[in-house]
Design a protein around this motif. Sequence first.
Motif, mmCIF file in Angstrom:
data_model
loop_
_atom_site.group_PDB
_atom_site.id
_atom_site.type_symbol
_atom_site.label_atom_id
_atom_site.label_comp_id
_atom_site.label_asym_id
_atom_site.label_seq_id
_atom_site.Cartn_x
_atom_site.Cartn_y
_atom_site.Cartn_z
ATOM 1 N N PRO A 1 49.345 17.490 26.673
ATOM 2 C CA PRO A 1 48.902 18.661 27.458
ATOM 3 C C PRO A 1 47.592 19.271 27.001
ATOM 4 N N ASP A 2 47.217 19.063 25.717
ATOM 5 C CA ASP A 2 46.011 19.703 25.198
ATOM 6 C C ASP A 2 44.742 18.898 25.442
ATOM 7 N N ASN A 3 44.842 17.560 25.489
ATOM 8 C CA ASN A 3 43.614 16.770 25.628
ATOM 9 C C ASN A 3 43.380 16.267 27.050
ATOM 10 N N GLN A 4 44.156 16.795 28.000
ATOM 11 C CA GLN A 4 43.972 16.432 29.400
ATOM 12 C C GLN A 4 43.346 17.607 30.156
ATOM 13 N N ILE A 5 42.254 17.336 30.857
ATOM 14 C CA ILE A 5 41.589 18.377 31.648
ATOM 15 C C ILE A 5 42.134 18.320 33.067
ATOM 16 N N GLU A 6 42.779 19.371 33.482
ATOM 17 C CA GLU A 6 43.354 19.423 34.824
ATOM 18 C C GLU A 6 42.885 20.692 35.536
ATOM 19 N N ALA A 7 42.476 20.514 36.776
ATOM 20 C CA ALA A 7 42.041 21.668 37.568
ATOM 21 C C ALA A 7 43.233 22.556 37.890
ATOM 22 N N THR A 8 43.033 23.844 37.794
ATOM 23 C CA THR A 8 44.082 24.805 38.099
ATOM 24 C C THR A 8 43.711 25.578 39.359
ATOM 25 N N VAL A 9 44.596 25.529 40.320
ATOM 26 C CA VAL A 9 44.357 26.242 41.583
ATOM 27 C C VAL A 9 45.193 27.520 41.576
ATOM 28 N N VAL A 10 44.520 28.643 41.687
ATOM 29 C CA VAL A 10 45.203 29.936 41.698
ATOM 30 C C VAL A 10 45.244 30.444 43.131
ATOM 31 N N ARG A 11 46.410 30.671 43.625
ATOM 32 C CA ARG A 11 46.562 31.167 44.995
ATOM 33 C C ARG A 11 47.064 32.614 44.954
ATOM 34 N N GLU A 12 46.301 33.485 45.566
ATOM 35 C CA GLU A 12 46.686 34.893 45.640
ATOM 36 C C GLU A 12 47.526 35.096 46.908
ATOM 37 N N ASN A 13 48.666 35.715 46.742
ATOM 38 C CA ASN A 13 49.554 35.957 47.883
ATOM 39 C C ASN A 13 49.586 37.454 48.186
ATOM 40 N N ILE A 14 48.526 37.901 48.876
ATOM 41 C CA ILE A 14 48.393 39.320 49.211
ATOM 42 C C ILE A 14 48.648 39.494 50.711
ATOM 43 N N GLN A 15 49.590 40.337 51.030
ATOM 44 C CA GLN A 15 49.936 40.581 52.427
ATOM 45 C C GLN A 15 49.022 41.654 53.027
ATOM 46 N N LEU A 16 48.818 41.571 54.364
ATOM 47 C CA LEU A 16 47.945 42.518 55.054
ATOM 48 C C LEU A 16 48.372 43.977 54.863
ATOM 49 N N PRO A 17 49.658 44.306 54.903
ATOM 50 C CA PRO A 17 50.056 45.703 54.666
ATOM 51 C C PRO A 17 49.608 46.229 53.312
ATOM 52 N N GLN A 18 49.562 45.332 52.295
ATOM 53 C CA GLN A 18 49.091 45.766 50.982
ATOM 54 C C GLN A 18 47.608 46.128 51.029
ATOM 55 N N LEU A 19 46.817 45.323 51.736
ATOM 56 C CA LEU A 19 45.397 45.611 51.867
ATOM 57 C C LEU A 19 45.173 46.910 52.641
ATOM 58 N N SER A 20 46.001 47.150 53.644
ATOM 59 C CA SER A 20 45.863 48.376 54.448
ATOM 60 C C SER A 20 46.060 49.599 53.575
ATOM 61 N N LYS A 21 47.025 49.553 52.669
ATOM 62 C CA LYS A 21 47.267 50.690 51.775
ATOM 63 C C LYS A 21 46.068 50.928 50.868
ATOM 64 N N ILE A 22 45.487 49.818 50.362
ATOM 65 C CA ILE A 22 44.344 49.947 49.457
ATOM 66 C C ILE A 22 43.146 50.536 50.201
ATOM 67 N N ILE A 23 42.877 50.025 51.404
ATOM 68 C CA ILE A 23 41.744 50.517 52.198
ATOM 69 C C ILE A 23 41.944 51.983 52.565
ATOM 70 N N SER A 24 43.178 52.328 52.928
ATOM 71 C CA SER A 24 43.467 53.703 53.305
ATOM 72 C C SER A 24 43.282 54.638 52.113
ATOM 73 N N TYR A 25 43.743 54.213 50.944
ATOM 74 C CA TYR A 25 43.598 55.036 49.732
ATOM 75 C C TYR A 25 42.138 55.219 49.384
ATOM 76 N N SER A 26 41.326 54.131 49.517
ATOM 77 C CA SER A 26 39.894 54.207 49.192
ATOM 78 C C SER A 26 39.169 55.148 50.144
ATOM 79 N N ALA A 27 39.579 55.107 51.420
ATOM 80 C CA ALA A 27 38.930 55.961 52.405
ATOM 81 C C ALA A 27 39.216 57.436 52.105
ATOM 82 N N LYS A 28 40.448 57.755 51.705
ATOM 83 C CA LYS A 28 40.801 59.140 51.367
ATOM 84 C C LYS A 28 40.039 59.598 50.108
ATOM 85 N N ALA A 29 39.904 58.689 49.155
ATOM 86 C CA ALA A 29 39.255 59.061 47.893
ATOM 87 C C ALA A 29 37.777 59.354 48.108
ATOM 88 N N SER A 30 37.156 58.657 49.078
ATOM 89 C CA SER A 30 35.719 58.873 49.308
ATOM 90 C C SER A 30 35.490 60.094 50.208
#
Length: 241
Positions: A212-241
Amino acid sequence: MSATSEWATPSTRPELIENLVSGVDRYNPSNVSILEDYLYHQIRSNEYDCLANLAILKLYQFNPALYNPDVVINVLIKSLISLPFPDFNLCIALLSERSNAANLDEPDPLPDLLPTLRTLHDLLLQCRFPAFWALFKSDELQSLRDNYTVECAGFEDSIREVAVRAVKATFKKINVERLSSYLDLSGDGLVDYVSKLGWTVDASVVSIPPNPDNQIEATVVRENIQLPQLSKIISYSAKAS
């Protein structure tokens, strides 16, 4: 058993020692002779138990009258073989200043040897194995070899295992001459040693099996973010500004 589990609870640890290091009895100064005897058993039998050896140093720290410099030096020598675990530095952290009133029949050899042991440790930690062997086998360290490491069964092979761990984690192939300098072995001795590891020698190159240490393997990171989560973040940012 994982390397960490074996480090914390070696399979060779006797039940008596397990009871000592796992409970409050490790602070009982009357048990220091048991732990010292166990250290010398480790030295003779090529075993290693860091926590038991740290318990000795802790007892010396709390009870300066118990201090035995030869025991401390042997603990430090044994800790060199544990790299990349930080055992050596853990031991150093438990060494306190010695008073002139220490009950020693002979001069304390530790102050003179400690800088050398630190240097040997640093060379191993930095994977400067040829420099380690050059210093260790120099005339300057003749007394260290004659008085201490000669009694430590399998010491040089244990140091080679430190080098092997580094090589396995770094190389798929390595030049024979280079590996020879890392292990302080040559000729048939080197071939026999690497064959026991399952490595193959082809002309001037040693091949190391995949791990496992001497083998170079590409790592694919997949983010699983749902649209409702983004809506909350955008809404919070808009209120803060």
